[in-house]
Design a protein around this motif. Structure first.
Motif, PDB file in Angstrom:
ATOM      1  N   SER A   1       5.312   2.883  -5.347  1.00 44.10           N
ATOM      2  CA  SER A   1       4.415   2.220  -4.402  1.00 44.10           C
ATOM      3  C   SER A   1       3.580   1.149  -5.088  1.00 44.10           C
ATOM      4  CB  SER A   1       3.517   3.231  -3.698  1.00 44.10           C
ATOM      5  OG  SER A   1       2.879   4.038  -4.634  1.00 44.10           O
TER       6      SER A   1
ATOM      7  N   MET B   1       4.984  12.590   6.182  1.00 42.94           N
ATOM      8  CA  MET B   1       5.324  11.187   5.934  1.00 42.94           C
ATOM      9  C   MET B   1       6.811  10.988   5.621  1.00 42.94           C
ATOM     10  SD  MET B   1       4.171   8.162   5.939  1.00 42.94           S
ATOM     11  CE  MET B   1       2.500   7.716   5.557  1.00 42.94           C
ATOM     12  N   ASN B   2       7.425  11.976   4.957  1.00 44.26           N
ATOM     13  CA  ASN B   2       8.841  11.781   4.594  1.00 44.26           C
ATOM     14  C   ASN B   2       9.752  11.817   5.816  1.00 44.26           C
ATOM     15  OD1 ASN B   2       8.568  14.561   4.968  1.00 44.26           O
ATOM     16  ND2 ASN B   2      10.154  15.048   3.494  1.00 44.26           N
TER      17      ASN B   2
ATOM     18  N   ARG C   1       2.310   4.524   2.617  1.00 45.01           N
ATOM     19  CA  ARG C   1       2.448   5.844   1.986  1.00 45.01           C
ATOM     20  C   ARG C   1       1.311   6.064   0.986  1.00 45.01           C
ATOM     21  NH1 ARG C   1       8.775   6.784   0.691  1.00 45.01           N
ATOM     22  NH2 ARG C   1       8.445   5.059  -0.704  1.00 45.01           N
TER      23      ARG C   1
ATOM     24  N   ALA D   1       8.341   8.162   8.176  1.00 45.85           N
ATOM     25  CA  ALA D   1       8.722   6.803   7.755  1.00 45.85           C
ATOM     26  C   ALA D   1      10.133   6.429   8.231  1.00 45.85           C
ATOM     27  CB  ALA D   1       8.587   6.659   6.240  1.00 45.85           C
TER      28      ALA D   1
ATOM     29  N   ASP E   1       6.435  14.081  -1.547  1.00 45.38           N
ATOM     30  CA  ASP E   1       5.310  13.737  -0.674  1.00 45.38           C
ATOM     31  C   ASP E   1       4.352  14.898  -0.433  1.00 45.38           C
ATOM     32  OD1 ASP E   1       6.094  11.144  -0.400  1.00 45.38           O
ATOM     33  OD2 ASP E   1       7.269  11.497   1.403  1.00 45.38           O
TER      34      ASP E   1
END
Lengths: 298, 199
Positions: free
Chosen positions: A229, B146-147, B89, B150, A283
């Motif tokens: 990121s 989020m995975n 993210r 997205a 995540d």
């Protein structure tokens, strides 16, 4: 067709995107499988739901605010815009390395004094000479000569530790604020150093971590995940410890401050990650995140 | 002979170069062309208009700084999607851990301040308040991890092909498809409790 194969086609079946043959094949399976029929029902529900959402547009006042900020940042950066380009920085780095290398070779053949550049160069090896106060300082030695040349500069290396510390939010902040290597990185390294050194430092940190009994490949994977990121972050710290009683790996990475013009790596992010969860789902492995800013003004 | 697509790309490249050199008009043109794409994706990823505005600003600032690293291997629009997803993210991870660092909207706060549908062009702000159904669906989207969110947003709402989403998220195509499948099933499960309200 079994359920496993059917599931792979169900989304497209629900949305009407399958070829006739595959549609018939999936339909046949659905007639005999209540579980897949239930899943199909859910996919149809979600199709209906998602169809209710349309693209949203940016409100006028928000657009005006954002454009105004962009223009002011652009105006302040335009004077040095060319020199901010990564390609220009990379080219400048290569040219510097070539010139410094040439100067070293000339110095060795003529017996002259070797220059003492402040930036790192490629084509050199490092030898540990001390490891006190948190960061190990390494002396660089030219690979070109058979006799070691005099020191031509110093790098502050990243630091790995294995501790039994059991951190919480407060003690993590205290540790991060007080960490010497963070301050040394902030004073020593710039954005272009981060570009040049980030892979090397990730490996060095992983090597140190392995020597301490840690899981080096997972640490490297975590650093790579974080850099996805924001690629221009230089790894400076890793610690195997506990956080709230769980095994964690703490990763520290230095980068330039956001929204400012400084290129020094005065912002350090700290990521506390659970290595077991990281393997299953990166995540969901982050247990704490924080950043420290170092004021380099003198 | 160059075709219209190539001409369009060249014009876009020239526009990007001018913006990089500090040309304010070029910057404004780029912003006006892509702001809704970035804002809409940011909104779907954060569920909050204030955060979406902040994120949009961050994305364009990053674009200004890193425009030199755009090498034209994908379209500028795709590159912009990738930058937005990565920033989103990062932003959401940060917010999850340190909510005080970001906007004042708590996780439990009302996430839907406004919605402006663009299907028929820009609409007056007063008439574009989200319906209750839209609010519930967006809320359900925010309840996804989020995975899953997205790839779902990129494919289902932004209309990107599986392989483009896979390239953007650096995942195998099969993983993207599987996450979209899981995301949609999960979305339906979440919405099941409110089915009378949103259908």
């Amino acid at each position: 067709m079994d359920c496993r194969r059917a599931k792979k086609t169900l989304v497209e079946y629900a949305d009407g995107g399958l070829s006739r043959a595959r549609r018939d094949e999936t339909g046949l399976h659905l007639e005999s499988c209540a579980d897949c029929r239930a899943l199909l029902g859910m996919l149809e529900v979600s199709r209906k739901a998602l169809d209710k959402l349309e693209r949203v547009s940016m409100p006028g006042d928000a657009s005006r605010r954002t454009l105004s900020t962009l223009k002011s940042q652009s105006a302040s950066a335009s004077a040095g815009g060319f020199f901010r380009s990564p390609r220009v920085i990379a080219t400048a780095g290569i040219l510097t390395a070539v010139l410094v290398g040439f100067a070293i070779v000339v110095g060795m053949f003529t017996g002259g004094k070797v220059p003492n550049p402040k930036v790192s160069q490629k084509g050199s090896t490092t030898t540990p000479v001390s490891s006190s106060g948190g960061a190990a300082e390494l002396t660089k030695t030219s690979v070109a000569g058979q006799t070691p040349a005099p020191p031509v500069g110093s790098l502050v290396m990243p630091v790995a530790r294995a501790t039994s510390n059991n951190y919480d939010n407060g003690s993590m902040k205290t540790m991060a604020e007080g960490l010497d290597v963070r301050k040394q990185f902030a004073q020593r390294y710039t954005l272009s150093d981060a570009v040049n050194l980030r892979v090397l430092f990730s490996q060095k940190l992983a090597d140190q971590f392995v020597a301490l009994g840690g899981d080096g490949p997972t640490l490297e994977a975590m650093i790579s995940y974080i850099q996805q990121s924001e690629p221009v972050l230089l790894p400076c710290y890793a610690e195997r410890a506990l956080f709230g009683g769980q095994n964690v790996i703490i990763v520290g990475l230095s980068g330039p401050p956001r929204g400012g013009n400084s290129k020094m790596l005065s912002r350090t992010e700290f990521w506390v990650m659970n290595p077991e969860k990281f393997v299953a789902n990166p995540d969901s492995c982050i247990m704490w995140w924080g950043q420290s800013l170092q004021n380099n003004s003198k | 002979m160059s075709n219209p697509d190539e001409e369009g790309l060249r014009a876009e490249e020239q526009l990007l170069s001018r913006a990089q050199a500090g040309d304010q008009d070029a910057l404004e043109t780029i912003f006006n062309t892509y702001r809704n794409q970035v804002f809409s994706l940011a909104y779907r990823m954060t569920g909050n208009a204030t955060d979406a505005e902040d994120l949009t600003q961050e994305v364009f600032l990053q674009v200004m700084r890193k425009i030199g690293s755009f090498q034209g291997r994908s379209s500028f629009s795709t590159w912009l999607y990738r930058v937005t997803v990565n920033r989103a993210r990062d932003y959401m991870r940060t917010k999850k851990r340190n909510p005080e660092l970001l906007s004042q909207d708590g996780d439990g706060a009302e996430p839907h301040e406004m919605l402006y549908a663009t299907s028929n062009g820009p609409q007056p702000e007063s008439s574009a308040i989200a319906s209750e159904a839209q609010r519930l669906v967006q809320q359900a989207l925010m309840d996804l991890p989020m995975n899953l969110r997205a790839p779902l947003v990129l494919h289902e709402l932004e209309g990107l092909e599986y392989h483009v989403v896979a390239h953007m998220l650096r995942l195998p195509v099969g993983t993207v498809k599987s996450r979209i499948f899981r995301g949609r099933v999960k979305l339906a499960e979440i919405l099941e409790t409110h089915k009378e309200q949103w259908r």
